[in-house]
Design a protein around this motif. Sequence first.
Motif, mmCIF file in Angstrom:
data_model
loop_
_atom_site.group_PDB
_atom_site.id
_atom_site.type_symbol
_atom_site.label_atom_id
_atom_site.label_comp_id
_atom_site.label_asym_id
_atom_site.label_seq_id
_atom_site.Cartn_x
_atom_site.Cartn_y
_atom_site.Cartn_z
ATOM 1 N N ASN A 32 0.834 -1.198 0.000
ATOM 2 C CA ASN A 32 0.000 0.000 0.000
ATOM 3 C C ASN A 32 0.867 1.246 0.000
ATOM 4 O OD1 ASN A 32 -2.425 -1.289 -0.075
ATOM 5 N ND2 ASN A 32 -2.870 -1.103 2.096
ATOM 6 N N GLY A 33 0.606 2.146 -0.947
ATOM 7 C CA GLY A 33 1.402 3.351 -1.074
ATOM 8 C C GLY A 33 2.572 3.188 -2.016
ATOM 9 N N GLY A 34 2.832 1.949 -2.479
ATOM 10 C CA GLY A 34 3.939 1.677 -3.385
ATOM 11 C C GLY A 34 3.603 2.068 -4.815
ATOM 12 N N PRO A 35 4.510 1.777 -5.753
ATOM 13 C CA PRO A 35 4.319 2.160 -7.160
ATOM 14 C C PRO A 35 3.031 1.622 -7.794
ATOM 15 C CG PRO A 35 6.588 1.480 -6.781
ATOM 16 C CD PRO A 35 5.837 1.164 -5.518
ATOM 17 N N LEU A 36 2.602 0.421 -7.395
ATOM 18 C CA LEU A 36 1.384 -0.156 -7.984
ATOM 19 C C LEU A 36 0.105 0.416 -7.404
ATOM 20 C CD1 LEU A 36 2.163 -3.968 -8.458
ATOM 21 C CD2 LEU A 36 2.112 -2.162 -10.172
ATOM 22 N N LYS A 37 0.226 1.131 -6.280
ATOM 23 C CA LYS A 37 -0.947 1.742 -5.623
ATOM 24 C C LYS A 37 -2.104 0.746 -5.457
ATOM 25 C CE LYS A 37 0.898 5.874 -5.480
ATOM 26 N NZ LYS A 37 1.290 6.478 -4.194
ATOM 27 N N PRO A 38 -1.891 -0.401 -4.766
ATOM 28 C CA PRO A 38 -2.962 -1.393 -4.624
ATOM 29 C C PRO A 38 -4.183 -0.879 -3.885
ATOM 30 C CG PRO A 38 -1.140 -1.891 -3.149
ATOM 31 C CD PRO A 38 -0.660 -0.809 -4.072
ATOM 32 N N GLU A 39 -4.018 0.164 -3.076
ATOM 33 C CA GLU A 39 -5.172 0.740 -2.396
ATOM 34 C C GLU A 39 -6.179 1.316 -3.393
ATOM 35 O OE1 GLU A 39 -1.920 3.940 -2.394
ATOM 36 O OE2 GLU A 39 -2.076 1.761 -2.173
ATOM 37 N N ILE A 40 -5.716 1.532 -4.638
ATOM 38 C CA ILE A 40 -6.604 1.997 -5.712
ATOM 39 C C ILE A 40 -6.777 0.908 -6.762
ATOM 40 C CG2 ILE A 40 -6.913 3.680 -7.572
ATOM 41 C CD1 ILE A 40 -5.290 5.665 -5.893
ATOM 42 N N THR A 41 -5.633 0.387 -7.262
ATOM 43 C CA THR A 41 -5.692 -0.576 -8.363
ATOM 44 C C THR A 41 -6.337 -1.899 -7.976
ATOM 45 O OG1 THR A 41 -3.441 -1.310 -7.827
ATOM 46 C CG2 THR A 41 -3.674 0.390 -9.521
ATOM 47 N N VAL A 42 -6.176 -2.320 -6.713
ATOM 48 C CA VAL A 42 -6.779 -3.571 -6.253
ATOM 49 C C VAL A 42 -8.130 -3.318 -5.601
ATOM 50 C CG1 VAL A 42 -6.558 -5.526 -4.671
ATOM 51 C CG2 VAL A 42 -4.586 -4.792 -5.999
ATOM 52 N N SER A 43 -8.156 -2.430 -4.610
ATOM 53 C CA SER A 43 -9.377 -2.197 -3.836
ATOM 54 C C SER A 43 -10.524 -1.692 -4.702
ATOM 55 C CB SER A 43 -9.108 -1.190 -2.716
ATOM 56 O OG SER A 43 -8.151 -1.705 -1.812
ATOM 57 N N TYR A 44 -10.202 -0.934 -5.744
ATOM 58 C CA TYR A 44 -11.254 -0.369 -6.584
ATOM 59 C C TYR A 44 -11.257 -0.966 -8.000
ATOM 60 C CZ TYR A 44 -11.936 3.146 -2.954
ATOM 61 O OH TYR A 44 -12.197 3.761 -1.750
ATOM 62 N N ILE A 45 -10.146 -0.794 -8.724
ATOM 63 C CA ILE A 45 -10.137 -1.199 -10.134
ATOM 64 C C ILE A 45 -10.226 -2.714 -10.293
ATOM 65 C CG2 ILE A 45 -8.815 -1.156 -12.282
ATOM 66 C CD1 ILE A 45 -7.577 1.483 -11.342
ATOM 67 N N ALA A 46 -9.414 -3.469 -9.526
ATOM 68 C CA ALA A 46 -9.419 -4.927 -9.661
ATOM 69 C C ALA A 46 -10.769 -5.523 -9.255
ATOM 70 C CB ALA A 46 -8.300 -5.542 -8.818
ATOM 71 N N VAL A 47 -11.306 -5.062 -8.128
ATOM 72 C CA VAL A 47 -12.600 -5.576 -7.666
ATOM 73 C C VAL A 47 -13.697 -5.226 -8.668
ATOM 74 C CG1 VAL A 47 -14.372 -5.399 -5.884
ATOM 75 C CG2 VAL A 47 -11.953 -5.536 -5.237
ATOM 76 N N ALA A 48 -13.679 -3.990 -9.180
ATOM 77 C CA ALA A 48 -14.675 -3.585 -10.171
ATOM 78 C C ALA A 48 -14.540 -4.419 -11.442
ATOM 79 C CB ALA A 48 -14.520 -2.096 -10.489
ATOM 80 N N THR A 49 -13.296 -4.726 -11.838
ATOM 81 C CA THR A 49 -13.053 -5.556 -13.027
ATOM 82 C C THR A 49 -13.629 -6.958 -12.847
ATOM 83 O OG1 THR A 49 -11.012 -4.358 -13.536
ATOM 84 C CG2 THR A 49 -11.268 -6.550 -14.513
ATOM 85 N N ILE A 50 -13.452 -7.517 -11.651
ATOM 86 C CA ILE A 50 -13.971 -8.857 -11.357
ATOM 87 C C ILE A 50 -15.479 -8.902 -11.574
ATOM 88 C CG2 ILE A 50 -14.419 -10.515 -9.498
ATOM 89 C CD1 ILE A 50 -11.671 -9.615 -8.334
ATOM 90 N N PHE A 51 -16.184 -7.908 -11.035
ATOM 91 C CA PHE A 51 -17.648 -7.946 -11.098
ATOM 92 C C PHE A 51 -18.177 -7.489 -12.457
ATOM 93 C CE2 PHE A 51 -16.962 -8.429 -6.618
ATOM 94 C CZ PHE A 51 -17.957 -9.328 -6.259
ATOM 95 N N PHE A 52 -17.447 -6.620 -13.154
ATOM 96 C CA PHE A 52 -17.831 -6.297 -14.531
ATOM 97 C C PHE A 52 -17.659 -7.534 -15.408
ATOM 98 C CE2 PHE A 52 -16.511 -5.088 -18.838
ATOM 99 C CZ PHE A 52 -17.646 -4.389 -19.246
ATOM 100 N N ASN A 53 -16.550 -8.239 -15.214
ATOM 101 C CA ASN A 53 -16.274 -9.475 -15.949
ATOM 102 C C ASN A 53 -17.356 -10.516 -15.694
ATOM 103 O OD1 ASN A 53 -14.531 -11.150 -17.590
ATOM 104 N ND2 ASN A 53 -13.951 -12.233 -15.719
ATOM 105 N N SER A 54 -17.776 -10.616 -14.421
ATOM 106 C CA SER A 54 -18.832 -11.570 -14.070
ATOM 107 C C SER A 54 -20.167 -11.157 -14.686
ATOM 108 C CB SER A 54 -18.971 -11.655 -12.546
ATOM 109 O OG SER A 54 -17.805 -12.202 -11.969
#
Length: 339
Positions: A32-54
Motif C-alpha cells: 500500500n502506497g507503493g508504485p502499484l498503488k494497490p489501495e486503488i488498483t486492487v481495492s477499486y479497479i481490480a474488484v470492479a473488473t472482477i464484477f464487470f467481468n462476471s
Amino acid sequence: MRLLERARKEWFMVGIVVAIGAAKLEPSVGVNGGPLKPEITVSYIAVATIFFNSGLSLKTEELTSALVHLKLHLFIQTFTLAFFPATIWLFLQLLSVTSINEWLLKGLQTVGCMPPPVSSAVILTKAVGGNEAAAIFNSAFGSFLGIVVTPLLLLLFLGSSSSVPFTSIFSQLFMTVVVPLIIGQVVRRFVKDWLERKKPPFGAVSSSVLLMIIYTTFCDTFSNPHIDLDKVSLVLILFIISVQLSFMLLTFVFSTRDNSGFTPADTVAVIFCSTHKSLTLGIPMLKIVFAGHEHLSLISVPLLIYHPAQILLGSVLVPTIKSWMVSRQKGVKLTRPTV
C-alpha cells in the motif's frame, strides 16, 4: 482440450509461485502506497473488473435464478457470520491455556467475525466452474451484511465497540460491486451474440486479477514488521491453516448430504464463500473498532495471515475441487433415467 486445460492449470500454479517470489524479493513495489498503488488498483479497479467481468460473462437468467436460491444463501450467511465465529470462540477457550499471546488469540476471534470478501471467493468459484452467480450474490450480500453484523460480533466476543462509517463503506461496496455488475449485464445485452460466438477468455481475466491480488497481498504480508516468524507465529500459522481446511471440509460435508438440496456447483460456492474472510473490509473495521488500542497490531496479525493463506489454499485446491465437481456432475447425468 485436456492438454489446454492442463496448460492453464500449470500456468496458474506457476503464476502463484512467481507472484509470491516477486513479493518476497521486493515487497515495496506492491505494498500500500507503493508504485502499484494497490489501495486503488486492487481495492477499486481490480474488484470492479472482477464484477464487470462476471456481469458480462453470466447469463442474466442464471443470475436471476441464483437470487431466489434462499436455502443456499441462508446456509452460507449463517455459517459465515454465526457458526464460524462461535466455533472459533470454542477453540480459543482451549487455546487460552497455552502460551500463545492472548492478543493473537483475540485476533483469531476477529477473523471469525469478519464478513466474506468480494473478490477471491468469486474468482475461485469461477475457476472451478461452480455456481458463480450464487458466489457473487453471497459475497456482495455478505459484505453489506457484515458492515452491520461484524461490529456487533466484535462487541459480543471481545467487548470492543466504536462507531462504524456505514455510509462510506456501503458507497464503496456499491460502486465497486453492484455498479460494475449491472454495467456488465447491460453491455452483455448488446454484445450477447458476439460473446457466444467468440467466447472471450473470462476465466483467464479473472485468474490474472487473482494473481495480482495474491502478489499485492503477499507484498503487504512480507513488508509488515509485526509478522515475525517466531515459534508462536509458526504455531499460529499452522493453526490458521488447519482451521481453514477444517471449515472447508465441514462445508463440503454439510452441503453434499443427500437431503441438502445443493448441486455440486452450489457446493463449490459454499466452500469458498463460507470460509473466506475479507481483509479489505476487515483491516479498516479493526482500525475503527480498536482505534488507539495498544495491541492493535497483534490483533491484526491473524487476519493478515489468514487472507493470503485462504487465497493460496483455494488456488491450490482448485484442480482437486474441479475434478470432484466434474465427476459428480457426470455421475448425476449417468444416473438420470432415459425416456
